[in-house]
Design a protein around this motif. Structure first.
Motif, short mmCIF file in Angstrom:
data_model
loop_
_atom_site.label_atom_id
_atom_site.label_comp_id
_atom_site.label_asym_id
_atom_site.label_seq_id
_atom_site.Cartn_x
_atom_site.Cartn_y
_atom_site.Cartn_z
N MET A 13 0.91 -1.18 0.09
CA MET A 13 0.02 -0.05 -0.01
C MET A 13 0.64 1.16 0.05
O MET A 13 1.93 0.99 0.48
CB MET A 13 -0.84 0.11 1.22
CG MET A 13 -1.60 -1.44 1.19
SD MET A 13 -3.37 -1.11 0.38
CE MET A 13 -4.11 0.29 1.40
N PHE A 14 -0.01 2.31 -0.49
CA PHE A 14 0.66 3.64 -0.15
C PHE A 14 0.03 4.19 1.05
O PHE A 14 -0.56 3.45 1.77
CB PHE A 14 0.44 4.77 -1.39
CG PHE A 14 1.19 4.20 -2.73
CD1 PHE A 14 2.14 5.17 -3.21
CD2 PHE A 14 0.68 3.06 -3.34
CE1 PHE A 14 2.89 5.01 -4.38
CE2 PHE A 14 1.49 3.06 -4.70
CZ PHE A 14 2.34 3.73 -5.18
N LEU A 15 0.75 5.47 1.48
CA LEU A 15 0.19 6.00 2.87
C LEU A 15 0.06 7.27 2.39
O LEU A 15 0.89 8.24 2.18
CB LEU A 15 1.06 5.74 3.98
CG LEU A 15 0.83 6.38 5.20
CD1 LEU A 15 -0.39 5.78 5.98
CD2 LEU A 15 2.15 5.92 6.41
N ASP A 16 -1.44 7.81 3.39
CA ASP A 16 -1.62 9.28 3.13
C ASP A 16 -1.41 9.72 4.75
O ASP A 16 -2.00 9.14 5.65
CB ASP A 16 -2.87 9.55 2.80
CG ASP A 16 -3.65 10.89 2.90
OD1 ASP A 16 -3.13 11.51 1.82
OD2 ASP A 16 -4.29 11.22 3.66
N VAL A 17 -0.91 10.80 4.90
CA VAL A 17 -0.72 11.37 6.14
C VAL A 17 -1.16 12.98 6.10
O VAL A 17 -1.28 13.30 5.13
CB VAL A 17 0.79 11.36 6.71
CG1 VAL A 17 1.21 10.06 6.85
CG2 VAL A 17 1.63 12.08 5.77
N CYS A 18 -1.75 13.62 7.23
CA CYS A 18 -2.05 14.86 7.19
C CYS A 18 -1.64 15.77 8.21
O CYS A 18 -2.10 16.73 8.46
CB CYS A 18 -3.68 14.90 7.16
SG CYS A 18 -4.17 14.10 8.74
N THR A 19 -0.50 15.36 9.19
CA THR A 19 0.24 15.99 10.20
C THR A 19 1.57 15.77 10.08
O THR A 19 1.99 14.56 9.74
CB THR A 19 -0.45 15.94 11.45
OG1 THR A 19 -0.18 14.72 11.91
CG2 THR A 19 -2.07 16.26 11.35
N ILE A 77 4.46 8.00 0.19
CA ILE A 77 3.68 9.07 1.37
C ILE A 77 3.03 10.10 0.62
O ILE A 77 3.74 10.79 -0.22
CB ILE A 77 4.50 9.41 2.27
CG1 ILE A 77 5.19 8.06 3.03
CG2 ILE A 77 3.82 10.38 3.06
CD1 ILE A 77 5.94 8.54 4.20
N GLY A 78 1.67 10.39 0.77
CA GLY A 78 1.19 11.54 0.48
C GLY A 78 0.89 12.46 1.32
O GLY A 78 0.66 11.86 2.67
N PHE A 79 1.00 13.80 1.53
CA PHE A 79 0.72 14.47 2.45
C PHE A 79 -0.50 15.63 2.31
O PHE A 79 -0.40 16.20 1.30
CB PHE A 79 2.03 15.26 2.89
CG PHE A 79 2.19 16.14 4.12
CD1 PHE A 79 1.42 15.91 5.10
CD2 PHE A 79 3.20 17.04 4.30
CE1 PHE A 79 1.36 16.50 6.22
CE2 PHE A 79 3.22 17.65 5.60
CZ PHE A 79 2.16 17.52 6.41
#
Length: 461
Positions: free
Chosen positions: A110-116, A133-135
Motif C-alpha cells: 500500500m501507499f500511505l496518506d498522512v495529514c500532520t 507517502i502523500g501529505f
C-alpha cells in the motif's frame, strides 16, 4: 444492533412500543459483517479472536483494550489492491496510525496518506518509503512542509493559496520541484454527518470549483512552473454508501481537467477520488465490496473521460476506515447495571468517550455483545455507557443484551478500528487503552496502555 433492531431507539419499549421491539432476538449471535473475520464464539461461549479467548486477553492486557485482527487488516489491504490493480491505493492514516500498522500496510504494497507532521514522523520512523507517502492537510505549517520536502514525500495535496506560496518558496530555496495535487471542492455534499461531509462549498478544505479558485490555482502552478502539478484531488466525505456522489464529483473534476487542457494545453496525468468508503457498524449498513467500488468508480471515470475526450488519468483512492475499521473491536468490562424503572437499562463499562468519541461527536451507531459467555436470559434493550462525567458519554445507544448482564461481564463493541484510538483523549485524566494485535493464536501489544505516570510526566507543575 442486530438485524432490523439496528439504529437509534427512543421512548417506551414496553407493551406500547413497536411490535419488532417485542420480537425475540438471539443475544448470543454474531453478525459476520460487523466483526473481524477471525472472531467467533468459542465452545465455552466466550468470544475468541484469532483463536485467543477474550477472557484471557482481558486478564493479560486489561480493559478497555482495542483488539486488532492483523490478518483481517492485511486481507482488506490485499482486496483493495486486487480491486484497483492499475491504481495507487493509499491507506488513510488518520483513521488509525502506529508504527506496526505502517509496517503492515507497507508489506501489503500500500501507499500511505498522512495529514500532520506527527503522522509523517510515525510513517518515516516505521520505515515507510517517502516516495510512497502523500501529505494532506488544510493548514500545513512551514515546518511540516519543510520536513515533507526534505524527506522526499511522493506528493503533497495543496489546499490553499497560502500553501502554494509556502511550498513554492521552499522549492526555490532548495532547488527542488515537489509533486503536488490540487484539492478541489466540488460542491457535492455526501450523505453523511455534517461534520464529515467535506466537498460542499461551505467548509475549510480545498479550492472552490464553483467560485473559480480551483482553476486559478491550477493556472498559477502551471504558469509559475515551480511545483509539478500532477493532477486533481477530490474527497467528498466519509462513511459513504451511495456512489452517486462520486459520479457527480468525477464529472466536475474532469470537466476542470478539460478546461485546464483547453486553456494551457496540458492533460494532467493523475486523478485522486479520495476515500470515505463506508463500513458496517450495524446491520442497517450495507457497504460495497472493494471489487464493486472499483468497478463503479472505473466506469464513472471512463465515461466522463470519453465525454470530455480526455485520456484516462492514473487513479488513486484513499481507503482508511474501510481497511482498519472492521478489523478492530473494543473489549470492555461492565462496572454497573442500572435499571431506571423500566424506562431504560444503563450498562456502564470501564471506558467511554475517551476511547470512542464518535457516538457523542457524530451521533454514530454501534453494536455490542456480551463477550465472556452466552446466556439463556431474554433480551434486554440496553444502552452501553462510559464512566465519564458527561450525560453524552454513550458507547452504544441501543442494543439487545441478555437480561442477566451483570458487573464483571465483558462487552465487545465491533467496528472500532477507525477514529477511535486516533481520536482518543485523556478526558477526566483517564489513560488511553492499548492496541493489541492478534494473529495465529498469539497476541502482542502494538500501542501500550498509558499509565498515570504518563499523565503526570506532562504536568510540569
Amino acid at each position: 444492533m442486530r438485524a432490523h433492531e439496528a439504529g437509534a431507539l427512543h421512548g417506551d419499549i414496553g407493551n406500547r412500543g413497536p411490535a419488532w421491539l417485542r420480537t425475540p432476538v438471539d443475544v448470543n449471535s454474531l453478525v459476520p459483517q460487523l466483526w473481524p473475520r477471525h472472531v467467533a464464539r468459542g465452545p465455552a461461549g466466550a468470544l475468541t479472536a484469532a483463536g485467543l479467548d477474550v477472557r484471557d486477553l482481558a486478564a493479560e492486557f486489561g480493559t478497555p483494550a482495542y483488539v486488532l485482527d492483523e490478518d483481517d487488516l492485511r486481507g482488506r489491504c490485499r482486496e483493495f489492491r486486487a480491486a484497483f490493480p492499475d491504481a495507487d491505493v493509499y491507506y488513510a492514516g488518520k483513521a488509525f496510525l502506529c508504527r506496526a500498522v505502517v509496517r503492515m500496510i507497507a508489506e501489503e504494497g500500500m501507499f500511505l496518506d498522512v495529514c500532520t507532521g506527527g503522522e509523517l514522523a510515525t510513517a518515516l520512523s516505521a520505515g515507510m518509503p517517502p516516495d510512497r507517502i502523500g501529505f494532506h492537510g488544510n493548514n500545513k505549517s512551514v515546518a511540516e512542509l519543510t520536513r515533507a520536502v526534505e524527506a522526499g514525500v511522493g506528493r503533497i495535496i495543496v489546499d490553499s493559496s497560502t500553501e502554494i506560496d509556502r511550498l513554492s518558496a521552499l522549492a526555490r530555496e532548495r532547488g527542488v520541484r515537489p509533486r503536488v495535487l490540487l484539492r478541489v471542492t466540488v460542491g457535492v455534499e455526501a450523505h453523511t454527518h455534517e461534520f464529515i461531509a467535506t466537498a460542499h462549498e461551505d467548509q475549510k478544505f480545498g479550492f472552490s470549483l464553483a467560485g473559480g479558485a480551483a482553476v486559478a490555482a491550477a493556472f498559477r502552478i502551471l504558469d509559475e512552473d515551480v511545483l509539478e502539478l500532477r493532477g486533481l484531488h477530490s474527497h467528498i466525505g466519509s462513511q459513504i454508501f451511495d456512489a452517486s456522489g462520486f459520479e457527480v464529483s468525477a464529472r466536475r473534476v474532469l470537466a476542470l481537467q478539460a478546461q485546464i487542457r483547453d486553456a494551457r494545453g496540458v492533460e494532467l496525468p493523475e486523478l485522486d477520488l479520495g476515500g470515505g468508503f463506508g463500513i458496517a457498524y450495524t446491520t442497517q449498513d450495507d457497504p460495497a465490496s472493494p471489487h464493486d467500488l472499483a468497478k463503479r468508480l472505473r466506469k464513472i471515470v471512463d465515461g466522463e473521460c470519453a465525454a470530455e475526450n480526455l485520456a484516462v488519468p492514473h487513479l488513486s483512492v484513499e481507503p482508511g476506515r474501510a481497511i482498519v475499521g472492521p478489523a478492530v473491536f473494543t473489549l470492555y468490562q461492565v462496572g454497573t447495571v442500572k435499571d431506571l424503572d423500566g424506562l431504560r437499562t444503563y450498562v456502564s463499562v470501564d471506558g467511554g468517550m475517551s476511547d470512542n468519541i464518535r457516538t457523542a461527536l457524530y451521533d454514530a451507531s454501534y453494536s455490542a455483545t456480551v463477550a465472556n459467555r452466552t446466556s439463556a436470559a431474554p433480551p434486554l434493550l440496553a444502552r452501553v455507557v462510559g464512566k465519564h462525567c458527561e450525560s453524552g458519554d454513550i458507547v452504544v445507544k441501543d442494543e439487545f443484551l441478555p437480561a442477566d448482564v451483570q458487573p464483571g461481564d465483558l462487552v465487545a463493541v465491533p467496528g472500532t478500528g477507525a477514529y477511535c484510538r486516533s481520536m482518543a483523549s485523556n478526558y477526566n485524566h483517564v489513560p488511553r487503552p492499548p492496541v493489541v494485535a492478534v494473529r495465529d493464536g498469539s497476541a502482542r501489544v502494538i500501542v501500550r496502555r498509558e499509565t498515570e505516570d504518563d499523565l503526570l510526566a506532562l504536568d510540569v507543575g
